[in-house]
Design a protein around this motif. Sequence first.
Motif, short mmCIF file in Angstrom:
data_model
loop_
_atom_site.label_atom_id
_atom_site.label_comp_id
_atom_site.label_asym_id
_atom_site.label_seq_id
_atom_site.Cartn_x
_atom_site.Cartn_y
_atom_site.Cartn_z
N LEU A 1 0.85 -1.21 0.00
CA LEU A 1 0.00 0.00 0.00
C LEU A 1 0.88 1.25 0.00
O LEU A 1 0.64 2.20 -0.76
N ILE A 2 1.92 1.21 0.82
CA ILE A 2 2.85 2.35 0.88
C ILE A 2 3.53 2.55 -0.48
O ILE A 2 3.63 3.66 -0.99
N ALA A 3 3.96 1.43 -1.07
CA ALA A 3 4.63 1.51 -2.37
C ALA A 3 3.69 2.09 -3.42
O ALA A 3 4.09 2.90 -4.26
N LEU A 4 2.44 1.69 -3.33
CA LEU A 4 1.44 2.17 -4.28
C LEU A 4 1.24 3.68 -4.13
O LEU A 4 1.20 4.42 -5.11
N PHE A 5 1.16 4.14 -2.89
CA PHE A 5 1.02 5.58 -2.64
C PHE A 5 2.23 6.32 -3.19
O PHE A 5 2.12 7.38 -3.79
N PHE A 6 3.41 5.74 -2.97
CA PHE A 6 4.65 6.36 -3.40
C PHE A 6 4.68 6.52 -4.92
O PHE A 6 4.93 7.62 -5.45
N VAL A 7 4.39 5.43 -5.62
CA VAL A 7 4.50 5.47 -7.08
C VAL A 7 3.40 6.35 -7.68
O VAL A 7 3.64 7.12 -8.62
N VAL B 1 8.50 -3.83 -4.20
CA VAL B 1 9.78 -3.57 -4.88
C VAL B 1 9.53 -2.89 -6.22
O VAL B 1 10.19 -1.89 -6.56
N ALA B 2 8.53 -3.38 -6.97
CA ALA B 2 8.25 -2.78 -8.28
C ALA B 2 7.83 -1.32 -8.10
O ALA B 2 8.30 -0.44 -8.82
N GLY B 3 6.98 -1.06 -7.12
CA GLY B 3 6.50 0.30 -6.88
C GLY B 3 7.65 1.23 -6.52
O GLY B 3 7.78 2.32 -7.08
N ALA B 4 8.50 0.78 -5.61
CA ALA B 4 9.62 1.61 -5.17
C ALA B 4 10.55 1.89 -6.34
O ALA B 4 11.03 3.02 -6.53
N ALA B 5 10.79 0.85 -7.18
CA ALA B 5 11.71 1.01 -8.31
C ALA B 5 11.15 2.01 -9.31
O ALA B 5 11.85 2.93 -9.74
#
Length: 539
Positions: free
Chosen positions: A20-26, A205-209
């Motif tokens: 969820l965090i990664a999704l918000f980030f991307v 990982v995908a979101g962060a990348a």
Amino acid sequence: MARPSSATGVLVGALLTAPLIALFFVAGRLFGLPVVPFDLFDWLTRILPGGLVTLGIDAMVKAIRAVGSTGTDVAAKLVEQGMAVAAMLVAGMLAGALLFAFLRSAKRVGSRPAGLAAGAVAALAVLLITAGLGRPTRVAPAIAAVWTALAFLAWGATLGWAHLRLTEAAGAPATPEGEGRDPVERVSRRRFIVRLGGAAATITVAGAAVGAVVGTRRRGLVASRRAWSADHPLPNAGAGVEPAPGTRDELTSLEDHYRIDINTTVPAVDEASWRLRVGGLVERPVELTLRQLMDYEPLHQFVTLACISNPVGGSLIGTTRWTGVSLQRVLPDLKLKPGATHLKLTAADGFYEVVALETVRADERAMLAYAWDGLPLEPKHGFPLRIYIPDLYGMKQPKWIQSIDVLDHWEEGYWVERGWDRTARMKATSVIDTVSVNMMLSKADATTRIPIGGIAHAGARGVSRVEVRMDDGPWTEAKLRAPLSGTTWVLWRYDWAFVPGNHKFTVRCYEGQGAAQIAEPAPPHPSGASGLHSKSLML
Ligand SMILES: Nc1nc2c(c(=O)[nH]1)N[C@H]1C(S)=C(S)[C@@H](COP(=O)(O)O)O[C@H]1N2
Ligand SMILES: [Mo]
């Protein structure tokens, strides 16, 4: 029926909150949607007691300096982002634990509706918090709200679904919701968790990348604009004293200028709809556009800005060319009522400060600034408008100004309320940037000399003298280069007659009126660091 434990809830909470965090980030990087963990963190820093926040900042600045990172502020923002992510992860784990514990005690409640309800509660809380922050977003507020709500509902629904699957996987009699499911589908709890973990890790990982890559491209764009300094010589270009090689740039490039504020996400102010609202003790409230402010005769001045949190020799100080309008020019058009004594400036991030009209009237250099180095202020440096008040630390000088309230009294500003100095007058400071050992000079007198150099700064009071000493030897005067203005730092240079051995060099300065820099060491809190800077070398 064996429903999973709250410990399992902690694990599942973590596994679902990370993506969820990664999704918000991307989504934040790609579409300017709100990065919820950062918003929550910024809300926390505003409501926590000032002493605690200050302690946290102090510890962080020290840790970063100990690790030896160059840009304290950039590292600090990264640390803050890391803390924001960690905090949200912990909140997610807590939510998982609570939900699973609740479902264990309330056996009649279905997993899925409970999960959805948890998502709804989280969404509501987050929406209230971000609305309370009131910080402008890069997308329409309604879109931001819908996105945030949907993301949390999906998170809650998945949490409920995972709870259901785990209940079934125990091999206990199926819950009403799970009736009719083929028994072979009932994987073991362990296998389910492993699969969930795999999916969560992949998305995270995908979101962060993707987020990281998109971020880099944006930065490149900003750097390609043309600054004033790219095709103008500095006004002191012919100054006699050449800086010692290795001295910092006299004019800090925009990329290198430090950034400090209370935001993990830069407030995105929309130029078209932005107005400077002036109210309070005025004949008639007005709203000024940026264009209107730019129509006043512009004032250009070189300014050294420093953060009160800057340790002696730290990187939270920079010099650039500010452009704006002197407040003395704007004031007559604001038609202040009798009795007006102060201006309260409020910014888009909720930050505020109060400046005395007396200060403004006594110094035409106090201004509303809209450009740095000939370019519109960068978003992180306060676009579209910030104030400059000579002689004061950055904490007294709001960026992203939205409104001016004319008052008949003084009030505490954001950091003053949190325990920092009321006046926050910049302390005199001097720093050794370089002992240029690889630049030995052999002068006519046949002594080998090594250029030593750095900066000295005393707000708007100027620097009249800089002295350097080796070990416990006598203080000797350094040469001063003409500064860019009366409010910028001075570059100094001292050509030291080389003596082999281990040496410690120390620098000190005197203000324009002759007052010596405070030698007694003091930490930045509450009124700015003092103490002498030194550098030890084996020569
Ligand atoms: N709106 C707003 N203005 C702000 C702040 C802030 O948190 N919010 N921080 C202040 C502090 S503490 C400093 S040191 C300067 C830093 O300005 P810069 O980031 O452009 O270098 O901004 C000041 N203005
Ligand atoms: Mo600051």
